[in-house]
Design an enzyme around this catalytic site. Structure first.
Site, PDB file in Angstrom:
ATOM      1  N   GLY A  84       0.828  -1.200   0.000  1.00  0.00           N
ATOM      2  CA  GLY A  84       0.000   0.000   0.000  1.00  0.00           C
ATOM      3  C   GLY A  84       0.864   1.251   0.000  1.00  0.00           C
ATOM      4  O   GLY A  84       2.085   1.186  -0.181  1.00  0.00           O
ATOM      5  N   ALA A  85       0.219   2.396   0.212  1.00  0.00           N
ATOM      6  CA  ALA A  85       0.940   3.671   0.306  1.00  0.00           C
ATOM      7  C   ALA A  85       0.054   4.664   1.040  1.00  0.00           C
ATOM      8  O   ALA A  85      -1.165   4.492   1.129  1.00  0.00           O
ATOM      9  CB  ALA A  85       1.293   4.202  -1.078  1.00  0.00           C
ATOM     10  N   GLU A 105      10.206  -2.159   3.932  1.00  0.00           N
ATOM     11  CA  GLU A 105       9.461  -1.987   2.671  1.00  0.00           C
ATOM     12  C   GLU A 105      10.394  -1.515   1.562  1.00  0.00           C
ATOM     13  O   GLU A 105      10.337  -1.987   0.428  1.00  0.00           O
ATOM     14  CB  GLU A 105       8.310  -0.988   2.877  1.00  0.00           C
TER      15      GLU A 105
HETATM   16  C1  5RP Z   1       3.234   0.959   6.204  1.00  0.00           C
HETATM   17  C2  5RP Z   1       2.876   1.572   4.902  1.00  0.00           C
HETATM   18  C3  5RP Z   1       1.503   1.336   4.388  1.00  0.00           C
HETATM   19  O1  5RP Z   1       1.581   0.802   3.117  1.00  0.00           O
HETATM   20  C4  5RP Z   1       0.763   2.643   4.342  1.00  0.00           C
HETATM   21  O2  5RP Z   1       0.801   3.243   5.642  1.00  0.00           O
HETATM   22  C5  5RP Z   1      -0.690   2.452   3.907  1.00  0.00           C
HETATM   23  O3  5RP Z   1      -1.401   1.770   4.886  1.00  0.00           O
HETATM   24  P1  5RP Z   1      -2.930   1.380   4.759  1.00  0.00           P
HETATM   25  O4  5RP Z   1      -3.029   0.297   3.728  1.00  0.00           O
HETATM   26  O5  5RP Z   1      -3.273   0.911   6.153  1.00  0.00           O
HETATM   27  O6  5RP Z   1      -3.713   2.599   4.380  1.00  0.00           O
HETATM   28  O7  5RP Z   1       3.649   2.243   4.263  1.00  0.00           O
HETATM   29  O8  5RP Z   1       4.513   1.356   6.637  1.00  0.00           O
END
Ligand code: 5RP
Length: 223
Positions: A84-85, A105
């Site tokens: 994700g991001a 990551e």
């Molecule tokens: C974790 C990340 C996640 O990919 C990012 O925070 C997105 O999280 P979510 O899918 O809960 O919205 O970088 O370090």
């Protein structure tokens, strides 16, 4: 009727199943969208030959569903990393680290031939920086790194009660409007005591899957 963010995350997680290599290693990121991706792997009975994982939590979840998790030191560069991001711009550059897993990551992203970013539409932005930029720091360097980040125009705030899987701390940098993501990534990387900055610009995504009320859309970075 418009879909909830949770439903959008489920949609994009299910679409990402199509990117799992049949025999190769899969890189798996962290966060709530990735949790849904792991649940979808189990729900659809998808066979994963082996995985590398970006967090202790992801390792636990993969192990629970019977996926073998490998040490990246024992793997060659592999096909696909799915994660994700927190924000993604039109150039496939991202802010990541909302879940404090940015260092692992970034390591797994650097080993992957293809980075597939899975997000709901709320993560798409024209300029990165509204989401506070996570910077993982060696604890003894926290205050000096914070001074350097202020000199770059940001307002770093210690993430209270957060110790990363690597035993480090996170400064969340507020107030940035990141018009030159690659240059800023290089600058922050050069500050002594910084372990990782959550700007994924030099190694951005190759594919962005994003869910809207109309369905899941796919953008590919031009070759
Ligand atoms: C974790 C990340 C996640 O990919 C990012 O925070 C997105 O999280 P979510 O899918 O809960 O919205 O970088 O370090």
């Amino acid at each position: 009727m418009s879909k909830t963010q949770d439903e959008l995350k489920e949609m994009v997680a299910a679409k990402a199943l199509e990117f799992i290599p049949q025999n190769g290693i899969l890189g798996v990121g962290s966060g709530s969208t990735v949790v849904k991706f792991i649940q979808a792997i189990q729900a659809h009975g998808i066979k994963v030959a082996g995985a590398v994982s970006s967090s202790n939590r992801t390792t636990e979840l993969l192990t629970e569903i019977g996926v073998k998790v490998l040490d990246p030191n024992e793997c060659e560069p592999y096909e696909v990393y799915i994660d994700g991001a927190d924000e993604v711009n039109d150039n496939f550059e991202m802010i990541k680290g909302g879940g404090a897993c940015l260092t692992r990551e970034k390591i797994l992203a650097s080993m992957a031939k293809t980075f597939v970013c899975i997000v709901d539409k709320s993560k798409l932005v024209s300029t990165l920086g509204k989401f506070p930029l996570p910077v993982e720091v060696i604890p003894m360097a926290r205050e000096q790194v914070a001074r350097s980040l202020r000199a770059l125009g940001g307002n770093p705030v210690l993430r209270e009660g957060c110790i990363t899987d690597n035993g480090c701390e996170i400064l969340d940098v507020h107030g940035l409007s990141i018009t030159e993501p690659k240059a800023l990534e290089t600058q922050i990387n050069a500050i002594p005591g910084v372990v990782t900055v959550g700007l994924f610009a030099h190694r951005g995504a190759d594919v962005v899957l994003y869910a809207t009320d109309e369905g899941v859309h796919e953008k590919r970075k031009p070759e």
